[in-house]
Design a protein around this motif. Structure first.
Motif, PDB file in Angstrom:
ATOM      1  N   LEU A 140      -4.672  -8.106  15.159  1.00 34.19           N
ATOM      2  CA  LEU A 140      -3.376  -7.613  14.705  1.00 34.19           C
ATOM      3  C   LEU A 140      -3.524  -6.152  14.290  1.00 34.19           C
ATOM      4  CD1 LEU A 140      -1.966 -10.603  12.620  1.00 34.19           C
ATOM      5  CD2 LEU A 140      -1.176  -9.778  14.832  1.00 34.19           C
ATOM      6  N   PRO A 141      -2.764  -5.257  14.886  1.00 34.81           N
ATOM      7  CA  PRO A 141      -2.915  -3.820  14.602  1.00 34.81           C
ATOM      8  C   PRO A 141      -2.422  -3.439  13.216  1.00 34.81           C
ATOM      9  CG  PRO A 141      -1.039  -4.197  16.038  1.00 34.81           C
ATOM     10  CD  PRO A 141      -1.735  -5.519  15.896  1.00 34.81           C
ATOM     11  N   GLU A 142      -3.008  -2.404  12.668  1.00 33.50           N
ATOM     12  CA  GLU A 142      -2.585  -1.852  11.381  1.00 33.50           C
ATOM     13  C   GLU A 142      -2.249  -0.369  11.564  1.00 33.50           C
ATOM     14  OE1 GLU A 142      -5.562  -2.609   8.483  1.00 33.50           O
ATOM     15  OE2 GLU A 142      -5.428  -4.795   8.643  1.00 33.50           O
ATOM     16  N   ARG A 143      -1.361  -0.088  12.492  1.00 31.45           N
ATOM     17  CA  ARG A 143      -1.042   1.288  12.853  1.00 31.45           C
ATOM     18  C   ARG A 143       0.348   1.714  12.440  1.00 31.45           C
ATOM     19  NH1 ARG A 143      -4.410   3.130  17.191  1.00 31.45           N
ATOM     20  NH2 ARG A 143      -5.943   1.557  17.813  1.00 31.45           N
ATOM     21  N   ILE A 144       1.229   0.759  12.185  1.00 35.70           N
ATOM     22  CA  ILE A 144       2.626   1.094  11.951  1.00 35.70           C
ATOM     23  C   ILE A 144       2.826   1.779  10.606  1.00 35.70           C
ATOM     24  CG2 ILE A 144       3.134  -1.180  10.969  1.00 35.70           C
ATOM     25  CD1 ILE A 144       5.936  -0.941  12.182  1.00 35.70           C
ATOM     26  N   LYS A 145       3.668   2.807  10.607  1.00 34.95           N
ATOM     27  CA  LYS A 145       4.052   3.515   9.393  1.00 34.95           C
ATOM     28  C   LYS A 145       5.526   3.237   9.124  1.00 34.95           C
ATOM     29  CE  LYS A 145       0.827   7.246  10.537  1.00 34.95           C
ATOM     30  NZ  LYS A 145       0.713   8.707  10.871  1.00 34.95           N
ATOM     31  N   ILE A 146       5.804   2.469   8.108  1.00 32.79           N
ATOM     32  CA  ILE A 146       7.181   2.078   7.800  1.00 32.79           C
ATOM     33  C   ILE A 146       7.771   3.058   6.794  1.00 32.79           C
ATOM     34  CG2 ILE A 146       8.675   0.256   6.910  1.00 32.79           C
ATOM     35  CD1 ILE A 146       6.503  -1.744   7.729  1.00 32.79           C
ATOM     36  N   ASP A 147       8.796   3.789   7.238  1.00 36.01           N
ATOM     37  CA  ASP A 147       9.421   4.773   6.354  1.00 36.01           C
ATOM     38  C   ASP A 147      10.822   4.364   5.917  1.00 36.01           C
ATOM     39  OD1 ASP A 147      10.655   5.014   8.765  1.00 36.01           O
ATOM     40  OD2 ASP A 147      10.175   7.131   9.087  1.00 36.01           O
ATOM     41  N   VAL A 148      11.145   3.069   6.101  1.00 33.13           N
ATOM     42  CA  VAL A 148      12.433   2.544   5.651  1.00 33.13           C
ATOM     43  C   VAL A 148      12.192   1.270   4.858  1.00 33.13           C
ATOM     44  CG1 VAL A 148      13.751   3.527   7.566  1.00 33.13           C
ATOM     45  CG2 VAL A 148      12.743   1.243   7.798  1.00 33.13           C
ATOM     46  N   SER A 149      13.148   0.935   4.000  1.00 35.71           N
ATOM     47  CA  SER A 149      13.055  -0.305   3.231  1.00 35.71           C
ATOM     48  C   SER A 149      13.488  -1.467   4.119  1.00 35.71           C
ATOM     49  CB  SER A 149      13.963  -0.221   1.998  1.00 35.71           C
ATOM     50  OG  SER A 149      13.924  -1.433   1.275  1.00 35.71           O
ATOM     51  N   LEU A 150      12.613  -2.453   4.262  1.00 28.72           N
ATOM     52  CA  LEU A 150      12.907  -3.574   5.149  1.00 28.72           C
ATOM     53  C   LEU A 150      13.622  -4.696   4.396  1.00 28.72           C
ATOM     54  CD1 LEU A 150       9.552  -3.766   7.150  1.00 28.72           C
ATOM     55  CD2 LEU A 150      11.675  -2.593   7.756  1.00 28.72           C
ATOM     56  N   PRO A 151      14.727  -5.212   4.940  1.00 26.35           N
ATOM     57  CA  PRO A 151      15.509  -6.246   4.262  1.00 26.35           C
ATOM     58  C   PRO A 151      15.063  -7.663   4.596  1.00 26.35           C
ATOM     59  CG  PRO A 151      16.683  -5.502   6.195  1.00 26.35           C
ATOM     60  CD  PRO A 151      15.391  -4.723   6.155  1.00 26.35           C
ATOM     61  N   PHE A 152      13.879  -7.804   5.157  1.00 25.21           N
ATOM     62  CA  PHE A 152      13.421  -9.114   5.609  1.00 25.21           C
ATOM     63  C   PHE A 152      12.631  -9.847   4.518  1.00 25.21           C
ATOM     64  CE2 PHE A 152      13.064  -6.264   9.468  1.00 25.21           C
ATOM     65  CZ  PHE A 152      14.324  -6.589   9.954  1.00 25.21           C
ATOM     66  N   ASN A 153      12.747 -11.151   4.503  1.00 26.64           N
ATOM     67  CA  ASN A 153      12.001 -11.990   3.568  1.00 26.64           C
ATOM     68  C   ASN A 153      10.810 -12.588   4.305  1.00 26.64           C
ATOM     69  OD1 ASN A 153      11.229 -13.503   1.354  1.00 26.64           O
ATOM     70  ND2 ASN A 153      12.656 -15.171   1.796  1.00 26.64           N
ATOM     71  N   PHE A 154       9.709 -11.844   4.305  1.00 27.00           N
ATOM     72  CA  PHE A 154       8.538 -12.271   5.060  1.00 27.00           C
ATOM     73  C   PHE A 154       7.810 -13.418   4.355  1.00 27.00           C
ATOM     74  CE2 PHE A 154       8.788  -7.646   6.137  1.00 27.00           C
ATOM     75  CZ  PHE A 154       9.143  -7.808   7.465  1.00 27.00           C
ATOM     76  N   GLN A 155       7.135 -14.227   5.154  1.00 28.68           N
ATOM     77  CA  GLN A 155       6.295 -15.274   4.605  1.00 28.68           C
ATOM     78  C   GLN A 155       4.967 -14.664   4.145  1.00 28.68           C
ATOM     79  OE1 GLN A 155       5.949 -18.257   7.668  1.00 28.68           O
ATOM     80  NE2 GLN A 155       8.066 -18.947   7.435  1.00 28.68           N
TER      81      GLN A 155
END
Length: 276
Positions: A133-148
């Motif tokens: 599983l890659p660890e490359r993504i840079k998230i610059d927005v607030s995510l509205p998802f309810n992750f497990q």
């Protein structure tokens, strides 16, 4: 007497350039792009490349600003060459990064036509195909998802158009004209009702929002629609040039389509994650 914009020597009455100088200029531009593209994809001596570029630029009347744009075009070509076989190897990625850093090419300029994003996407797909599983993504927005708890975000698409397939029903071939009373409460005989029900399917726009891709689910969040789809609930994946269509296993659920702008990456990303 006008002067040549390339060599600076007299060009003739009302003239701004020598034809020979212009041809040499254009030839030099193409040569620099080709040199950078070849070394950028395969790797090589970047100092030797720099000397070759300076020599061509000097002979072809290429100034520093033009040279910078040619380096970017060459890097873009190198990315396309690296993806000729559909995959980005670690060697190709390293060569492209080294070239970028050697000439101090900013990421935002390299991504003007999407080349740098393509490099990142290729690396992400390679990691997943290798079972990592890659660890490359840079998230610059607030995510509205309810992750497990065990979920990991792999990619987030912004401004995704979401479409649903709808069934429309209409009746054709029915009785026309005035109704005639036959008996109390009756205006048509049974045989007069010859209209048939016709159902047609069409894809309709439903919402625009964020599409989150994790190792377990597809998430969508727009102003109207918000949902989560587990990979093991998807029975078919359909690739499109600008997105992906999916069909869940429930009989009452219609096909769903997501327009991400990059169908190749979206399809390969989701299909490979679904198989992990």
């Amino acid at each position: 007497m006008g002067q040549c914009i390339y060599c600076g020597k007299p060009a003739g009455f009302l003239k701004k350039k020598h034809k020979k100088c212009e041809q040499q200029h254009e030839k030099g531009k193409s040569e620099i792009i080709s040199l950078v593209g070849k070394i950028g994809a395969a790797g090589g001596d970047l100092h030797q490349l720099e000397r070759s570029i300076e020599r061509v630029a000097s002979m072809s009347f290429i100034d520093k600003n033009t040279l910078k744009s040619l380096l970017v075009s060459g890097w873009e070509r190198a990315v396309n060459i690296a993806f000729d076989d559909g995959l980005l190897s670690e060697k190709e990625e390293s060569a492209l990064i080294e070239l970028k850093e050697h000439f101090a090419l900013p990421e935002e300029i390299l991504d003007k036509n999407g080349a740098y994003s393509k490099l990142e996407k290729g690396a992400v797909l390679r990691d997943i195909m290798n079972g990592t599983l890659p660890e490359r993504i840079k998230i610059d927005v607030s995510l509205p998802f309810n992750f497990q708890k065990t979920e990991k975000v792999v990619w987030v698409f912004q401004g995704v158009n979401y479409y649903e397939e709808k069934t429309r029903t209409r009746y054709v071939g029915g009785s026309q004209g005035f109704s005639i009373r036959i008996a109390k409460g009756l205006y048509y005989r049974t045989g007069a009702f010859k209209g048939e029900r016709v159902q047609t399917s069409e894809t309709v726009y439903a919402d625009t929002g964020l599409l989150g891709i994790t190792n377990k689910h597809i998430y969508f969040a727009g102003s109207v629609k918000r949902f989560r789809i587990a990979y093991n609930k998807i029975v078919t994946f359909e690739p499109f040039s600008d997105g992906i269509g999916i069909q869940r296993d429930a009989q009452t659920v219609r096909p769903q389509l997501f327009e991400t702008g990059d169908g190749w990456f979206t399809y390969n990303l989701i299909r490979n994650l679904a198989q992990l």
